[in-house]
Write a protein that holds these residues in place. Structure first.
Motif, mmCIF file in Angstrom:
data_model
loop_
_atom_site.group_PDB
_atom_site.id
_atom_site.type_symbol
_atom_site.label_atom_id
_atom_site.label_comp_id
_atom_site.label_asym_id
_atom_site.label_seq_id
_atom_site.Cartn_x
_atom_site.Cartn_y
_atom_site.Cartn_z
ATOM 1 N N ASP A 40 0.853 -1.190 0.000
ATOM 2 C CA ASP A 40 0.000 0.000 0.000
ATOM 3 C C ASP A 40 0.892 1.245 0.000
ATOM 4 O O ASP A 40 1.554 1.548 0.980
ATOM 5 C CB ASP A 40 -0.906 -0.009 1.235
ATOM 6 C CG ASP A 40 -1.806 1.213 1.278
ATOM 7 O OD1 ASP A 40 -1.772 2.013 0.325
ATOM 8 O OD2 ASP A 40 -2.534 1.359 2.268
ATOM 9 N N SER A 49 0.301 4.268 0.243
ATOM 10 C CA SER A 49 0.016 5.348 1.183
ATOM 11 C C SER A 49 0.788 5.163 2.494
ATOM 12 O O SER A 49 0.961 6.124 3.234
ATOM 13 C CB SER A 49 -1.478 5.459 1.433
ATOM 14 O OG SER A 49 -2.002 4.258 1.889
ATOM 15 N N LEU A 50 1.282 3.927 2.762
ATOM 16 C CA LEU A 50 2.120 3.748 3.952
ATOM 17 C C LEU A 50 3.386 4.581 3.833
ATOM 18 O O LEU A 50 3.826 5.217 4.791
ATOM 19 C CB LEU A 50 2.482 2.274 4.125
ATOM 20 C CG LEU A 50 1.362 1.362 4.595
ATOM 21 C CD1 LEU A 50 1.799 -0.081 4.508
ATOM 22 C CD2 LEU A 50 0.972 1.712 6.014
ATOM 23 N N GLU A 73 3.730 7.209 1.877
ATOM 24 C CA GLU A 73 3.335 8.617 1.891
ATOM 25 C C GLU A 73 3.068 9.081 3.318
ATOM 26 O O GLU A 73 3.418 10.200 3.697
ATOM 27 C CB GLU A 73 2.101 8.834 1.018
ATOM 28 C CG GLU A 73 2.426 8.689 -0.451
ATOM 29 C CD GLU A 73 1.222 8.889 -1.359
ATOM 30 O OE1 GLU A 73 1.407 9.114 -2.536
ATOM 31 O OE2 GLU A 73 0.079 8.814 -0.851
ATOM 32 N N ALA A 74 2.458 8.206 4.107
ATOM 33 C CA ALA A 74 2.181 8.558 5.502
ATOM 34 C C ALA A 74 3.492 8.826 6.238
ATOM 35 O O ALA A 74 3.595 9.765 7.028
ATOM 36 C CB ALA A 74 1.401 7.442 6.183
ATOM 37 N N ALA A 75 4.506 7.995 5.976
ATOM 38 C CA ALA A 75 5.791 8.192 6.641
ATOM 39 C C ALA A 75 6.385 9.553 6.271
ATOM 40 O O ALA A 75 6.870 10.290 7.137
ATOM 41 C CB ALA A 75 6.749 7.073 6.263
ATOM 42 N N LEU A 76 6.326 9.899 4.982
ATOM 43 C CA LEU A 76 6.824 11.216 4.558
ATOM 44 C C LEU A 76 6.014 12.324 5.219
ATOM 45 O O LEU A 76 6.555 13.320 5.706
ATOM 46 C CB LEU A 76 6.724 11.359 3.039
ATOM 47 C CG LEU A 76 7.687 10.536 2.189
ATOM 48 C CD1 LEU A 76 7.415 10.793 0.721
ATOM 49 C CD2 LEU A 76 9.124 10.900 2.524
ATOM 50 N N ASP A 77 4.696 12.119 5.226
ATOM 51 C CA ASP A 77 3.791 13.114 5.779
ATOM 52 C C ASP A 77 4.093 13.375 7.255
ATOM 53 O O ASP A 77 3.958 14.487 7.743
ATOM 54 C CB ASP A 77 2.362 12.601 5.617
ATOM 55 C CG ASP A 77 1.338 13.640 5.994
ATOM 56 O OD1 ASP A 77 1.284 14.663 5.307
ATOM 57 O OD2 ASP A 77 0.633 13.444 6.998
ATOM 58 N N LEU A 78 4.539 12.330 7.957
ATOM 59 C CA LEU A 78 4.824 12.470 9.385
ATOM 60 C C LEU A 78 6.255 12.921 9.620
ATOM 61 O O LEU A 78 6.729 12.911 10.749
ATOM 62 C CB LEU A 78 4.550 11.154 10.106
ATOM 63 C CG LEU A 78 3.073 10.762 10.135
ATOM 64 C CD1 LEU A 78 2.903 9.320 10.567
ATOM 65 C CD2 LEU A 78 2.291 11.683 11.051
ATOM 66 N N CYS A 131 9.326 11.907 7.860
ATOM 67 C CA CYS A 131 10.498 11.106 7.534
ATOM 68 C C CYS A 131 11.217 11.672 6.317
ATOM 69 O O CYS A 131 10.580 12.141 5.379
ATOM 70 C CB CYS A 131 10.077 9.688 7.171
ATOM 71 S SG CYS A 131 9.716 8.656 8.555
#
Lengths: 296, 271, 374
Positions: B157, B159-160, B162-167, B169
């Motif tokens: 997935d 978005s996993l 993307e979520a890391a970048l968003d948070l 990383c």
């Protein structure tokens, strides 16, 4: 920058260790055998001048390829390799399909075990698996003992060191490569498609023929290429099971290299083999590409 | 709905008999007292004893193990990078060639790979040996690794990441903290596959070897060309047992993990 | 207690938190966002509403930094955010799939973003606990994502994206994976959390009811363009176009000829049917082709002809859709036009007054219908 390194490292590695070697094979196939180190001419040495380059290219020729056409050992070997690869691919398909079908129809809790049973030989040494047939197929081997015990034959059959043994060896070692892609195609098949076909008036056999079979075609194609392409250049199986009369081009190449130490001719043999293989390899990759796109 | 008929049962039974009987015979006759492999003369483990006192065999096994460990580790690093490039890097110049170079070695006959690598490395090194076999094995094994890893990445997935970048990383942290832990099972099976391929390879190793670097398959090869020998049966039995134990353990672990995960998911939904 | 209405968009002195300035986004030949400008204010709960493929997700991904505008610029607190990579933006996103890291526990998932910017373990732990409390997840801190239910996972995703106290929180179809009942409860919870934290929320949804429930303002989008940006009540009561009227809620749309009479329009839509009256503040010209949109719940249905109403039509009941609390009647006029009318089912079924084929009268006030140009 990071992206560049990420792409460049595996890319350069493959260029150096996969693509450039083919260029070298091609170049040496145009050279001549010589009693020197390395055992061919011409060679380039530093400093490379324009004159030296001209001389170098002038010395390259297609003599080795002409030689391959004059000695009938080679074209007979190519033809018999093709024949053996085609026939054994068809046999593997005929043997593998029912197994893959049976696996796909098996109950859910059985399938991982069946899958493991197919994968296990795949992880086991190829050499050992071919070797295991030597004891079975020889004059006093288990197959002859068994057949004589049942009374089918009275004299032991000569199986080892014949093309039959090579067919058995290829089908045996490459069977998992045929079963797995067909199984994965059949396993994805939606069961309600068959119910729909039967609901619309198909018999069970007709439903199989009109629905299951066409939908497993991609798996059959992939499996067939996975058997055919390596079988064509096979060396171990004809050497261990085939005896001297079974000509296969992989064996010819190996002997040309190791026994005659004729690198230029071995390279020419490899170039022709590669030319024969290019079409199936491209077709195979096209098929894989289509599958990957369909999966996404 | 799945239907299991006598036809399926027969084809499965015959199919698996065909796959397994030769190996079973091989194993059984490794315990034969007679030198003649096809005549049973009572139970004995003497061939194992002879095998273990055969120094040449043990040396070859040690060389093979070294080659396999080093080459599969290189192959795993390169293959994982290649898989990431294939699945995530999008379009770049020469992508088609790259894809072709990943997939072609999977079907390329060993004799061609062996010959071409020999002709490349002969002028590169003053002497061939363990190092040249390692490079050769790493090259073709990285393609297998990249196929295994990329099939996991495709189902990953996105978005996993993307979520890391968003948070917060960095791209490297994202790979280390999120991508790698999730694709780890595929990377491990890629390594195991590369290891086994290296362990099994005869042809490429024969082309790229040098003095003092005899691998186990090469040793087996020179023995079996002379005919069937009980010592080779004993060696085969040991290798088959290692693989069998390994594969069964691996599949039991995955199966148990899957069952536990399913049970926990069901419990979570009910709560 | 005089509470001022929250309406920063109506205040000319208020500075927007986010400004889209003539943003266009193309993917190859496909134009996902077409020359779009939009202001979103701090503390708003802003909904982007539209069918799939309308560009709403692209808007959100541009805010998060996963896509860059092809043309135009996006400003956050007055600064262009184009050069800021996603990991440096004071914007967090809650993903449609939740994107919870499967190998980390609930606690570690929530702490993930905090650990990126701070080494202070005690502060991180305090913040995670605060988030767990806010989303009522204290009991599940040690569990892995697959060990909790869908609704709990949704709350973990929310807690994780709120943990870094972003200026702006993006929610991509946050309730799409939940079943209807849970979704309704969660909507109120979301509003509650938004109010408590004072964070600006931008939510993307295709569910009009959800947008109406949670949002302070709704932007209706279609084919990369904004069709209307307004409060939920305005969107529903005064749709700016047929598209908006039709997209949100049930509506009957009549096409006909309108003529301006004072502050209202006289509307003729068919031969032999009486003229209709609709008051409006909009100016659609003195006369011309126009449309009338009528919400079914504003149409009364009766057996006898009602007196003193400006709009009265006679028809026959064609269909009845019984929805429990209300019933929708499809009433056919003599010219074949169908008008929808809704009645609350305050009486028991057996005592209901109308049935199929009944001749009935429909009526509505002169402020009930909306006159539209297109």
């Amino acid at each position: 920058m990071r992206r560049f390194i990420l792409i460049a490292l595996p890319y350069l590695w493959l260029l150096l260790f996969f693509l450039i070697p083919f260029v070298i094979v091609f170049k040496i196939s145009l050279s001549d055998l010589a009693l020197a180190i390395p055992p061919y001419t011409p060679t380039l040495s530093w400093p490379i001048t324009w004159e030296a380059l001209k001389e170098f290219f002038a010395a390259l020729d297609f003599e080795n390829f002409t030689f391959l056409t004059t000695d009938d050992l080679y074209w007979k070997a190519y033809l018999s390799s093709l024949q053996i690869a085609v026939i054994s691919t068809i046999i593997t398909l005929l043997v593998g399909y029912p197994i893959a079908y049976g696996m796909a129809q098996a109950r859910d809790e059985w399938r991982p075990t069946l899958m493991m049973l197919v994968i296990l030989p795949f992880w086991t040494s190829f050499l050992i698996r071919v070797y295991s047939w030597m004891g079975i197929l020889s004059q006093e081997g288990f197959l002859n003992q068994f057949l004589m015990w049942t009374g089918v034959i009275s004299e032991p059959l000569q199986i080892l060191n014949t093309p039959v043994a090579v067919y058995i060896g290829i089908v045996y070692t490459y069977l998992p490569f045929m079963i797995l892609p067909i199984y994965s195609a059949l396993e994805k098949l939606d069961g309600s498609l068959l119910e729909a076909a039967e609901d619309l008036g198909c018999s069970r056999f007709k439903a199989f023929w009109l629905v299951t079979f066409p939908l497993s075609r991609a798996g059959m194609v992939a499996g067939s290429f996975l058997v055919f392409i390596p079988a064509l250049g096979e060396f171990v199986i004809p050497s261990l099971l085939g005896g001297s009369e079974t000509l296969m081009i992989g064996k010819v190449l190996y002997e040309e290299f190791f026994n005659n130490r004729d690198w230029p001719v071995a390279s020419a043999v490899a170039v022709i083999l590669l030319l024969i293989l290019i079409l199936p390899i491209i077709l195979f990759e096209r098929n894989e590409q289509k599958q990957r796109e369909a999966d996404q | 709905m799945r239907r299991f008929s006598w036809f399926n049962a027969t084809s499965l039974t015959l199919g698996f008999a065909f796959l397994y009987i030769p190996m079973i015979i091989l194993v059984v006759y490794s315990f034969n007292a007679s030198k003649l492999v096809t005549v049973w003369a009572g139970f004995s483990t003497k061939w194992y004893g002879e095998l273990l006192s055969n120094d040449q065999m043990l040396d070859a096994a040690w060389v093979t193990l070294q080659v396999a460990v080093i080459s599969s580790t290189i192959a795993t690093v390169l293959g994982t990078m290649a898989a990431y490039v294939l699945v995530r890097a999008g379009r770049f110049r020469g992508r088609t060639l790259f894809g072709g170079m990943i997939y072609a070695p999977l079907v390329m006959p060993d004799v061609i790979l062996g010959l071409s690598l020999f002709l490349l490395m002969k002028p590169m090194f003053s002497q061939m040996g363990v190092h040249s076999i390692v490079l050769a094995h790493a090259t073709f094994a990285m393609c297998y690794v990249s196929v295994v890893v990329s099939s996991r990445l495709v189902s990953f997935d996105r978005s996993l990441e993307e979520a890391a970048l968003d948070l917060g990383c960095t791209p490297f942290e994202m790979f280390r903290l999120v991508t790698l832990p999730i694709i780890a099972p595929a990377v491990i099976s890629g390594w195991l596959l590369a290891f086994t391929l290296s362990l099994d390879d005869l042809v490429i190793a024969s082309f790229t070897t040098g003095p003092g670097a005899t691998t186990l398959p090469m040793k087996i090869w020179s023995a079996v060309r002379l005919g069937v020998s009980p010592e080779i049966n004993a060696l085969s039995t040991i290798l088959i047992s290692i693989v069998t134990v390994g594969v069964i353990t691996a599949s039991l672990i995955t199966k148990r993990a899957a069952i536990r995960q399913m049970a926990e998911e069901r419990a979570a939904e009910r709560a | 207690m005089a509470q001022t209405v929250f309406a920063p968009w109506a205040d000319p002195n208020e500075k927007p938190l986010i400004e889209f300035r003539n943003v266009t986004k193309r993917f190859g030949d496909f134009t996902a966002i077409d020359d779009l400008s939009l202001d979103i204010y701090a503390r708003e709960f802003f909904a982007l509403l539209g069918p799939s493929g309308c560009g709403k997700t692209t808007m959100m991904r541009m805010l998060a930094g996963f896509e860059a505008p092809t043309e135009g610029s996006i400003l956050l607190s007055g600064h262009d955010i184009a050069p800021v990579p996603p990991n440096k933006r004071a914007v967090n996103m809650m993903f449609q799939s939740y994107a919870l890291f499967p190998h980390l526990s609930v606690w570690e998932n929530i702490a993930f973003g905090l650990k990126r910017e701070s080494k202070d373990k005690a502060a991180i732990a305090a913040r995670v606990d605060e988030m767990l409390k806010l989303t009522r997840l204290e009991k599940f801190a040690r569990r892995k994502p697959h060990q909790i239910s869908g609704g709990q996972r949704q709350r973990v995703a929310l807690a994780r994206s709120l943990a870094k106290a972003p200026k702006l929180l993006l929610l991509d179809e946050p309730l799409g994976a939940l079943d209807k009942k849970l979704r309704q409860d969660t909507q109120f919870e979301l509003m509650d959390i938004q109010e408590k934290t004072g964070t600006t929320f931008v939510i993307v949804t295709h569910d009009q009811e959800e947008a109406m429930t949670v949002a302070s303002r709704v932007a209706v989008m279609d084919e990369g363009k904004l069709i209307q940006v307004a409060t939920p009540a305005q969107i529903y009561e005064q749709p700016g176009s047929i598209y908006v009227a039709d997209f949100i809620g049930e509506v009957t749309i009549l096409e006909g000829h309108g003529e301006k009479v004072g502050d209202a329009y006289e509307f003729a839509f068919a031969e032999g049917q009486p003229r209709l009256h609709a008051k409006t503040s909009r100016d659609l010209g003195a006369a011309g082709r126009m449309y009338l949109a009528i919400r079914p719940e504003k149409v009364s249905i009766s057996a006898d002809k009602p007196e003193d109403t400006p709009n009265v039509l006679k028809g026959r009941i064609l269909d009845i859709a019984y929805l429990g609390n209300i019933s929708t009647y499809h009433v056919e006029l003599s010219n074949g036009q169908i008008i929808k009318a809704q009645e609350a089912n305050t009486r028991r079924l057996s005592r209901r007054s109308f049935t199929w084929e009944d001749e009935v009268w429909l009526s509505w006030t002169d402020t009930a219908a909306v006159v539209l140009e297109r």
